[in-house]
Design an enzyme around this catalytic site. Structure first.
Site, PDB file in Angstrom:
ATOM      1  N   HIS A 181       0.845  -1.190   0.000  1.00  6.45           N
ATOM      2  CA  HIS A 181       0.000   0.000   0.000  1.00  6.45           C
ATOM      3  C   HIS A 181       0.878   1.236   0.000  1.00  6.45           C
ATOM      4  O   HIS A 181       1.961   1.259   0.591  1.00  6.45           O
ATOM      5  CB  HIS A 181      -0.959   0.027   1.197  1.00  6.45           C
ATOM      6  CG  HIS A 181      -0.310  -0.181   2.527  1.00  6.45           C
ATOM      7  ND1 HIS A 181       0.104  -1.419   2.968  1.00  6.45           N
ATOM      8  CD2 HIS A 181       0.008   0.692   3.518  1.00  6.45           C
ATOM      9  CE1 HIS A 181       0.634  -1.295   4.176  1.00  6.45           C
ATOM     10  NE2 HIS A 181       0.603  -0.020   4.525  1.00  6.45           N
ATOM     11  N   HIS A 224       0.838   5.246   1.024  1.00  4.93           N
ATOM     12  CA  HIS A 224       0.161   6.294   1.774  1.00  4.93           C
ATOM     13  C   HIS A 224       0.275   7.583   0.963  1.00  4.93           C
ATOM     14  O   HIS A 224       1.394   8.017   0.655  1.00  4.93           O
ATOM     15  CB  HIS A 224       0.846   6.550   3.116  1.00  4.93           C
ATOM     16  CG  HIS A 224       0.844   5.393   4.063  1.00  4.93           C
ATOM     17  ND1 HIS A 224       0.026   5.326   5.172  1.00  4.93           N
ATOM     18  CD2 HIS A 224       1.582   4.247   4.084  1.00  4.93           C
ATOM     19  CE1 HIS A 224       0.272   4.195   5.835  1.00  4.93           C
ATOM     20  NE2 HIS A 224       1.210   3.528   5.196  1.00  4.93           N
TER      21      HIS A 224
HETATM   22  P1  DGP Z   1       1.484   0.608   7.486  1.00  7.34           P
HETATM   23  O1  DGP Z   1       1.907   0.926   8.874  1.00  7.34           O
HETATM   24  O2  DGP Z   1       2.377   1.263   6.424  1.00  7.34           O
HETATM   25  O3  DGP Z   1       1.308  -0.877   7.263  1.00  7.34           O
HETATM   26  O4  DGP Z   1       0.053   1.284   7.299  1.00  7.34           O
HETATM   27  C1  DGP Z   1      -1.140   0.630   7.569  1.00  7.34           C
HETATM   28  C2  DGP Z   1      -2.216   1.678   7.605  1.00  7.34           C
HETATM   29  O5  DGP Z   1      -3.466   1.021   7.527  1.00  7.34           O
HETATM   30  C3  DGP Z   1      -2.239   2.525   8.867  1.00  7.34           C
HETATM   31  O6  DGP Z   1      -1.963   3.895   8.550  1.00  7.34           O
HETATM   32  C4  DGP Z   1      -3.655   2.391   9.406  1.00  7.34           C
HETATM   33  C5  DGP Z   1      -4.405   1.770   8.257  1.00  7.34           C
HETATM   34  N1  DGP Z   1      -5.461   0.862   8.656  1.00  7.34           N
HETATM   35  C6  DGP Z   1      -5.340  -0.171   9.533  1.00  7.34           C
HETATM   36  N2  DGP Z   1      -6.520  -0.816   9.641  1.00  7.34           N
HETATM   37  C7  DGP Z   1      -7.383  -0.184   8.806  1.00  7.34           C
HETATM   38  C8  DGP Z   1      -8.750  -0.401   8.464  1.00  7.34           C
HETATM   39  O7  DGP Z   1      -9.425  -1.319   8.959  1.00  7.34           O
HETATM   40  N3  DGP Z   1      -9.304   0.460   7.568  1.00  7.34           N
HETATM   41  C9  DGP Z   1      -8.601   1.479   7.002  1.00  7.34           C
HETATM   42  N4  DGP Z   1      -9.262   2.269   6.140  1.00  7.34           N
HETATM   43  N5  DGP Z   1      -7.296   1.700   7.285  1.00  7.34           N
HETATM   44  C10 DGP Z   1      -6.707   0.880   8.177  1.00  7.34           C
END
Ligand code: DGP
Length: 117
Positions: free
Chosen positions: A103, A105
């Site tokens: 992913h 950001h």
């Molecule tokens: P990373 O630390 O780079 O793996 O980022 C994971 C991101 O995913 C973090 O910024 C929070 C987001 N995240 C975690 N759970 C969920 C979810 O259930 N829904 C959404 N929309 N984002 C989520």
């Protein structure tokens, strides 16, 4: 697709999210814990753990094209294409990757340069 992967479940719409835009091989939705006024996650539909794994995926060019089209389109629609934005992909535990599904950001809407504002 991985049954127990959170982002695969968001892609399959089994888990709710605020989806902003979709392409054939990638989708974009808002981060549940935003670190900036605009914080969008752009993910491939296919379960690819990290950038390092993308190179071995047969349609990696199509996936990257869809991801960067989404980045451009969303930067415009969210009003940050001129002010600037940050695009980050964490790879692995030490970098803070919490979800093992590639992913990016997309962050913007506040000053992130140096010195801190
Ligand atoms: P990373 O630390 O780079 O793996 O980022 C994971 C991101 O995913 C973090 O910024 C929070 C987001 N995240 C975690 N759970 C969920 C979810 O259930 N829904 C959404 N929309 N984002 C989520």
């Amino acid at each position: 697709m991985a049954d127990d992967c959170l982002f695969c479940r968001i892609v399959r719409k089994e888990v709710g999210s605020d989806i902003i835009d979709e392409k054939p091989t990638a989708i974009a939705f808002r981060d549940v814990s935003p670190q900036a006024p605009v914080h969008v996650l752009i993910v491939p539909r296919e379960h690819i753990p990290t950038i390092a794994d993308l190179i071995s995926v047969p349609n990696s060019c199509e996936i990257l094209s869809d991801i960067f089209s989404l980045v451009n389109d969303i930067a415009v629609s969210e009003g940050i294409s001129q002010s600037g934005y940050r695009l980050v992909a964490n790879v692995g535990e030490e970098a803070g990757q919490a979800v093992d599904h590639l992913h990016f950001h997309l962050l913007g809407g506040r000053f992130m340069g140096w010195p801190p504002g």
